[in-house]
Design an enzyme around this catalytic site. Structure first.
Site, PDB file in Angstrom:
ATOM      1  N   THR A   1      -8.410  12.814  13.545  1.00 10.50           N
ATOM      2  CA  THR A   1      -7.975  13.554  12.356  1.00 10.50           C
ATOM      3  C   THR A   1      -7.863  15.043  12.636  1.00 10.50           C
ATOM      4  O   THR A   1      -7.038  15.739  12.028  1.00 10.50           O
ATOM      5  CB  THR A   1      -8.964  13.294  11.205  1.00 10.50           C
ATOM      6  OG1 THR A   1      -8.863  11.922  10.846  1.00 10.50           O
ATOM      7  CG2 THR A   1      -8.678  14.143   9.988  1.00 10.50           C
TER       8      THR A   1
ATOM      9  N   TYR B   1      -3.073  10.004   5.811  1.00 11.98           N
ATOM     10  CA  TYR B   1      -2.356  10.876   6.753  1.00 11.98           C
ATOM     11  C   TYR B   1      -2.247  10.145   8.101  1.00 11.98           C
ATOM     12  O   TYR B   1      -2.802   9.060   8.288  1.00 11.98           O
ATOM     13  CB  TYR B   1      -3.127  12.193   6.915  1.00 11.98           C
ATOM     14  CG  TYR B   1      -4.558  11.976   7.330  1.00 11.98           C
ATOM     15  CD1 TYR B   1      -4.896  11.841   8.669  1.00 11.98           C
ATOM     16  CD2 TYR B   1      -5.575  11.846   6.378  1.00 11.98           C
ATOM     17  CE1 TYR B   1      -6.201  11.592   9.054  1.00 11.98           C
ATOM     18  CE2 TYR B   1      -6.880  11.599   6.757  1.00 11.98           C
ATOM     19  CZ  TYR B   1      -7.186  11.466   8.091  1.00 11.98           C
ATOM     20  OH  TYR B   1      -8.468  11.205   8.472  1.00 11.98           O
TER      21      TYR B   1
ATOM     22  N   SER C   1      -9.491   7.220  16.799  1.00 10.79           N
ATOM     23  CA  SER C   1     -10.653   6.826  17.604  1.00 10.79           C
ATOM     24  C   SER C   1     -11.089   5.382  17.417  1.00 10.79           C
ATOM     25  O   SER C   1     -11.915   4.884  18.175  1.00 10.79           O
ATOM     26  CB  SER C   1     -11.814   7.790  17.388  1.00 10.79           C
ATOM     27  OG  SER C   1     -12.478   7.530  16.171  1.00 10.79           O
TER      28      SER C   1
ATOM     29  N   THR D   1     -13.348  10.969  14.269  1.00 14.31           N
ATOM     30  CA  THR D   1     -14.758  10.893  13.875  1.00 14.31           C
ATOM     31  C   THR D   1     -15.307   9.462  13.825  1.00 14.31           C
ATOM     32  O   THR D   1     -16.513   9.272  13.841  1.00 14.31           O
ATOM     33  CB  THR D   1     -14.970  11.550  12.495  1.00 14.31           C
ATOM     34  OG1 THR D   1     -14.176  10.863  11.524  1.00 14.31           O
ATOM     35  CG2 THR D   1     -14.624  13.022  12.525  1.00 14.31           C
ATOM     36  N   ASP D   2     -14.379   8.471  13.758  1.00 16.06           N
ATOM     37  CA  ASP D   2     -14.864   7.106  13.523  1.00 16.06           C
ATOM     38  C   ASP D   2     -15.762   6.574  14.639  1.00 16.06           C
ATOM     39  O   ASP D   2     -16.732   5.867  14.372  1.00 16.06           O
ATOM     40  CB  ASP D   2     -13.680   6.154  13.297  1.00 16.06           C
ATOM     41  CG  ASP D   2     -12.996   6.420  11.956  1.00 16.06           C
ATOM     42  OD1 ASP D   2     -13.595   7.133  11.121  1.00 16.06           O
ATOM     43  OD2 ASP D   2     -11.880   5.925  11.744  1.00 16.06           O
TER      44      ASP D   2
ATOM     45  N   LYS E   1     -22.200   8.877  11.932  1.00 16.67           N
ATOM     46  CA  LYS E   1     -21.309   9.173  10.799  1.00 16.67           C
ATOM     47  C   LYS E   1     -21.881   8.482   9.572  1.00 16.67           C
ATOM     48  O   LYS E   1     -22.112   7.272   9.585  1.00 16.67           O
ATOM     49  CB  LYS E   1     -19.897   8.681  11.110  1.00 16.67           C
ATOM     50  CG  LYS E   1     -18.873   9.062  10.062  1.00 16.67           C
ATOM     51  CD  LYS E   1     -17.446   8.719  10.479  1.00 16.67           C
ATOM     52  CE  LYS E   1     -16.474   9.172   9.398  1.00 16.67           C
ATOM     53  NZ  LYS E   1     -15.067   8.927   9.763  1.00 16.67           N
TER      54      LYS E   1
ATOM     55  N   GLU F   1     -40.941  -8.603  14.381  1.00 21.35           N
ATOM     56  CA  GLU F   1     -40.326  -9.699  13.618  1.00 21.35           C
ATOM     57  C   GLU F   1     -39.972 -10.892  14.508  1.00 21.35           C
ATOM     58  O   GLU F   1     -39.502 -11.916  14.016  1.00 21.35           O
ATOM     59  CB  GLU F   1     -39.065  -9.197  12.909  1.00 21.35           C
ATOM     60  CG  GLU F   1     -39.345  -8.366  11.678  1.00 21.35           C
ATOM     61  CD  GLU F   1     -40.023  -9.153  10.576  1.00 21.35           C
ATOM     62  OE1 GLU F   1     -39.676 -10.329  10.367  1.00 21.35           O
ATOM     63  OE2 GLU F   1     -40.915  -8.592   9.916  1.00 21.35           O
TER      64      GLU F   1
HETATM   65  C1  SIN Z   1     -11.150  10.789  11.807  1.00 15.81           C
HETATM   66  O1  SIN Z   1     -10.904  11.383  12.835  1.00 15.81           O
HETATM   67  O2  SIN Z   1     -11.836  11.336  10.917  1.00 15.81           O
HETATM   68  C2  SIN Z   1     -10.671   9.408  11.486  1.00 15.81           C
HETATM   69  C3  SIN Z   1      -9.689   8.868  12.448  1.00 15.81           C
HETATM   70  C4  SIN Z   1     -10.227   8.710  13.822  1.00 15.81           C
HETATM   71  O3  SIN Z   1     -11.421   8.443  13.996  1.00 15.81           O
HETATM   72  O4  SIN Z   1      -9.441   8.848  14.764  1.00 15.81           O
END
Ligand code: SIN
Length: 360
Positions: free
Chosen positions: A43, A57, A90, A123-124, A196, A317
């Site tokens: 992103t 997007y 990602s 971020t993923d 995340k 467990e």
């Molecule tokens: C992001 O970057 O926030 C979402 C898409 C990705 O992980 O490439």
């Protein structure tokens, strides 16, 4: 005529002024750090149809040169260079990309004129790439992963300030030897600890209970603590000769779960299975025989938890000694998978692998 004390004072003032001027000149002459930005997409390199498009997007459309150009302030804090390693969202990051990226990072950090590296990333799966690199980068120089939650075209896009803070951190002496870092939302987190936590908000990256390592405020990083777990130059992992990684899968647990996923992974030839159990990594009656069967076939089973915080206690467990299972300590399932893959490049001895889970 000056008295002797007055002369001494004047002389001391002269010396002070000289020292300050010399220090200033030295500071002015110190070259800016050389920081390379390796772009992989996400992103932070995304574009939307309008300035209010913050969902729907397209990720990974802006190239590294334009990312750098969009933050001219970078030129004041570092001698930046850019390299487009991938241009992907990602969710498409995989073992092959990690090996390519790690080898490139190690090659660049071995160059004496490179002071630090920033990796722009979606971020993923950013936390996974960060932890993988934390285990295989062979340098004490800073490596910082950065992303954004809003595309570059959005109102209040977070990418430019995140990139600026990441470059500041990667070029700093304070970040040397701290392992791979994630810098977003003015916060510095350790690759091992961070995850995340929110699907859309810019404050998504958190080291839930363990907390941030520090902040980037006032044009400099401020560190308060560091991880006690071994990383980078202190790990036993070496990817320089690897062309692939062992197949390790994650079997998620939920009420009414059955053995289908575990059985399928065994049939497909997995070498390791991470059991993302409920609670303290509990084994449902319907799943346990499938995992026992997997272990009997030589597959290494790691008990993790889907909870997201806390330790999976060995022999808690489940009787791990008897079952010959490994526990994930406090790694989440996706990070346990990474450590298990790297562990399997060295050994399939579960006692050694358990030691690795308590070390890294
Ligand atoms: C992001 O970057 O926030 C979402 C898409 C990705 O992980 O490439």
């Amino acid at each position: 005529m000056l008295s002797i004390p007055a002369f001494r004072n004047l002389y001391a003032l002269f010396l002070l002024a000289f020292a300050l001027t010399a220090a200033h000149a030295q500071q002015a002459a110190a070259p800016l750090p050389r920081v390379l930005i390796l772009a992989t997409g996400g992103t932070i390199a995304g574009t939307g149809a309008t300035s209010t498009t913050t969902v729907g997007y397209t990720a990974a459309t802006v190239g590294v040169d334009n990312l750098i150009k969009s933050v001219p302030e970078l030129q004041k804090i570092a001698r930046v260079g850019g390299e487009q390693v991938f241009q992907i969202a990602s969710e498409n990051m995989g073992n092959a990309e990690w090996l390519t990226l790690a080898k490139r990072v190690n090659a660049l950090l071995a160059q004496p004129d490179v002071d630090g590296i920033v990796i722009t990333h979606g971020t993923d799966t950013l936390e996974e790439t960060a932890y993988f690199l934390d285990l295989v980068v062979k340098s004490r120089k800073p490596v910082v992963l950065v992303g954004a939650m809003r595309p570059s075209t959005a109102l209040s896009a977070d990418g430019p300030i995140n990139l600026y803070n990441a470059v500041l951190t990667a070029g700093s002496q304070e970040a040397v030897g701290k392992g791979v870092l994630v810098v977003m939302n003015d916060q510095i987190n350790a690759a091992r600890d961070v995850t995340k936590t929110n699907t859309t908000t810019p404050d998504t990256f958190k080291a839930t209970e363990l907390g941030v390592l520090g902040y980037v405020v006032g044009n400099r990083p401020h560190f308060y603590r560091q991880s006690t777990r071994k990383h980078t130059v202190d790990t036993e992992f070496d990817v320089s000769q690897l062309q692939s990684l062992p197949d390790v899968q994650i079997a998620y647990t939920y009420a009414n779960v059955g053995p289908t996923a575990v059985d399928a992974f065994v049939a497909a030839g997995a070498r390791g299975i991470v059991h993302a159990g409920v609670g303290d990594g509990s084994l449902p009656n319907r799943v346990k025989p499938a995992l026992v069967n997997a272990r009997a076939k030589g597959i290494v089973v790691v008990r993790a938890s889907r909870v997201g915080q806390g330790i999976v206690a060995r022999n808690g467990e489940a009787n791990d000694d008897q079952l010959d299972f490994v526990v994930a300590d406090n790694l989440n399932p996706q990070k346990a998978r990474i450590l298990l893959m790297l562990a399997l490049t060295k050994t399939s001895d579960t006692r050694v692998i358990q030691r690795m889970f308590y070390t890294y």
